[in-house]
Write a protein that holds these residues in place. Structure first.
Motif, PDB file in Angstrom:
ATOM      1  N   SER A   1       0.853  -1.200   0.000  1.00 50.72           N
ATOM      2  CA  SER A   1       0.000   0.000   0.000  1.00 50.72           C
ATOM      3  C   SER A   1       0.882   1.241   0.000  1.00 50.72           C
ATOM      4  N   TRP A   2       0.266   2.358  -0.318  1.00 55.73           N
ATOM      5  CA  TRP A   2       1.015   3.618  -0.316  1.00 55.73           C
ATOM      6  C   TRP A   2       1.521   3.944   1.082  1.00 55.73           C
ATOM      7  N   LEU A   3       0.683   3.713   2.089  1.00 55.59           N
ATOM      8  CA  LEU A   3       1.084   4.041   3.464  1.00 55.59           C
ATOM      9  C   LEU A   3       2.311   3.229   3.881  1.00 55.59           C
ATOM     10  N   GLY A   4       2.247   1.920   3.656  1.00 54.50           N
ATOM     11  CA  GLY A   4       3.380   1.072   4.017  1.00 54.50           C
ATOM     12  C   GLY A   4       4.627   1.426   3.234  1.00 54.50           C
ATOM     13  N   ARG A   5       4.443   1.720   1.937  1.00 56.04           N
ATOM     14  CA  ARG A   5       5.593   2.066   1.099  1.00 56.04           C
ATOM     15  C   ARG A   5       6.261   3.338   1.600  1.00 56.04           C
TER      16      ARG A   5
ATOM     17  N   GLN B   1      -0.716   0.177  -6.852  1.00 54.27           N
ATOM     18  CA  GLN B   1      -0.579  -0.385  -5.509  1.00 54.27           C
ATOM     19  C   GLN B   1      -1.536  -1.572  -5.375  1.00 54.27           C
TER      20      GLN B   1
ATOM     21  N   GLU C   1      -2.962  -2.805  -2.595  1.00 53.61           N
ATOM     22  CA  GLU C   1      -4.054  -2.647  -1.625  1.00 53.61           C
ATOM     23  C   GLU C   1      -4.227  -1.171  -1.310  1.00 53.61           C
TER      24      GLU C   1
END
Lengths: 66, 231
Positions: free
Chosen positions: A43-47, B124, B126
């Motif tokens: 996900s964008w957040l994790g990345r 992405q 998810e």
């Protein structure tokens, strides 16, 4: 060689052992560091959490420490 | 009788052979018959219309796929060579306090973040909300995972916690006998080659974190959307 060096060597050996074990057993039986890091990249957040840690580490290693 | 004549006589009826139109068609057919036969020839609309079926390995999509697969490899090789050259010729000779070191790290971070945003748009796997919910379930122990995965996660968490914990202990102790992790790495990065190698590895890691683990772009190879794609 100090006591701290020995502890770091043991931790590095454990890290290498974990990587080798995960490579030998395969990702289905023992997810490796690539699978763990790959989970952050889903996900964008994790990345961006991973990229922030990477940028911080780079700044610390190449701009702060001797 | 040669195979070429046999093919011509089989496909052209004898009653039409005298007409001028048929003569012209027969010439065309004779020219087509000069092509090497592959066993995949088929009649499509009649005896005068033939189409050579393309070989399985030479279809247009397959050819494009082969050429396309080389491009990322070439880009990776050229970029890797450039990063290595920059690391050994420039970054290895910098010190931590130098403006050049600050600038190269800042520019690298900016380039990787911009590349991650551009290359990762719509790819992405998810949405962040789903990923966060999954992380919450994993932390609270409500995630459904097999025992092998659970053991692996526990082992990795213990190892990473040991690394962070020992680094914290060494930092708080501030003793010569207990160097922190960055001080240990600093011993390596004090040399030109060590700093260059660690910098190149750091750039490679950042490139993977920024560009790796993407879903396939819609219709890129198969023409079907990736089920895990998030736009």
């Amino acid at each position: 060689v100090t006591a701290g060096d020995v502890v770091w060597a043991v931790l590095a050996a454990a890290l290498v052992a974990m990587v080798v074990i995960s490579l030998v057993l395969g990702p289905s039986r023992m997810p490796g560091i690539a699978q763990v890091a790959g989970w952050f990249l889903r996900s964008w957040l994790g990345r961006f959490l991973a990229l922030a840690a990477w940028a911080g580490a780079g700044w610390h290693l190449f701009c702060q420490r001797p | 009788m040669s195979p070429r004549n046999a093919a011509t006589k089989m496909t052209i009826p004898s009653t039409e052979r005298k007409s001028a139109t048929d003569t012209m068609l027969r010439r065309n057919l004779s020219k087509r018959c000069r092509r090497p036969t592959t066993g995949r020839e088929q009649n499509v609309n009649g005896p005068y219309t033939r189409r050579i079926a393309p070989p399985e390995h030479a279809d247009a999509a397959g050819g494009r796929r082969t050429r396309r697969s080389l491009v990322p490899f070439l880009v990776l090789a050229v970029t890797g060579a450039g990063v290595l050259a920059f690391s050994f010729l420039y970054e290895g000779h910098r010190t931590t306090a130098s403006t050049g070191a600050h600038l190269s790290v800042a520019v690298t971070v900016a380039v990787v973040v911009v590349a991650a945003l551009v290359a990762g748009r719509g790819r992405q796997r998810e949405p962040s909300r789903t990923w966060l919910a999954e992380a919450r379930r994993a932390v609270s122990g409500r995630a459904h995972s097999d025992p092998a995965t659970t053991r692996a996660v526990v082992a990795w968490v213990v190892l990473i916690a040991a690394l962070i914990g020992w680094d914290l202990v060494s930092f708080l102790a501030a003793a010569h006998d207990l160097p922190t992790l960055s001080r240990e790495i600093g011993r390596v990065t004090q040399t030109v080659a060590g700093r260059a190698v660690v910098f190149a590895a750091w750039v490679a890691l950042g490139t993977w974190l920024g560009l790796g683990g993407r879903a396939r772009r819609r219709g890129a190879a198969t023409g079907t959307p990736d089920p895990g794609e998030v736009r």
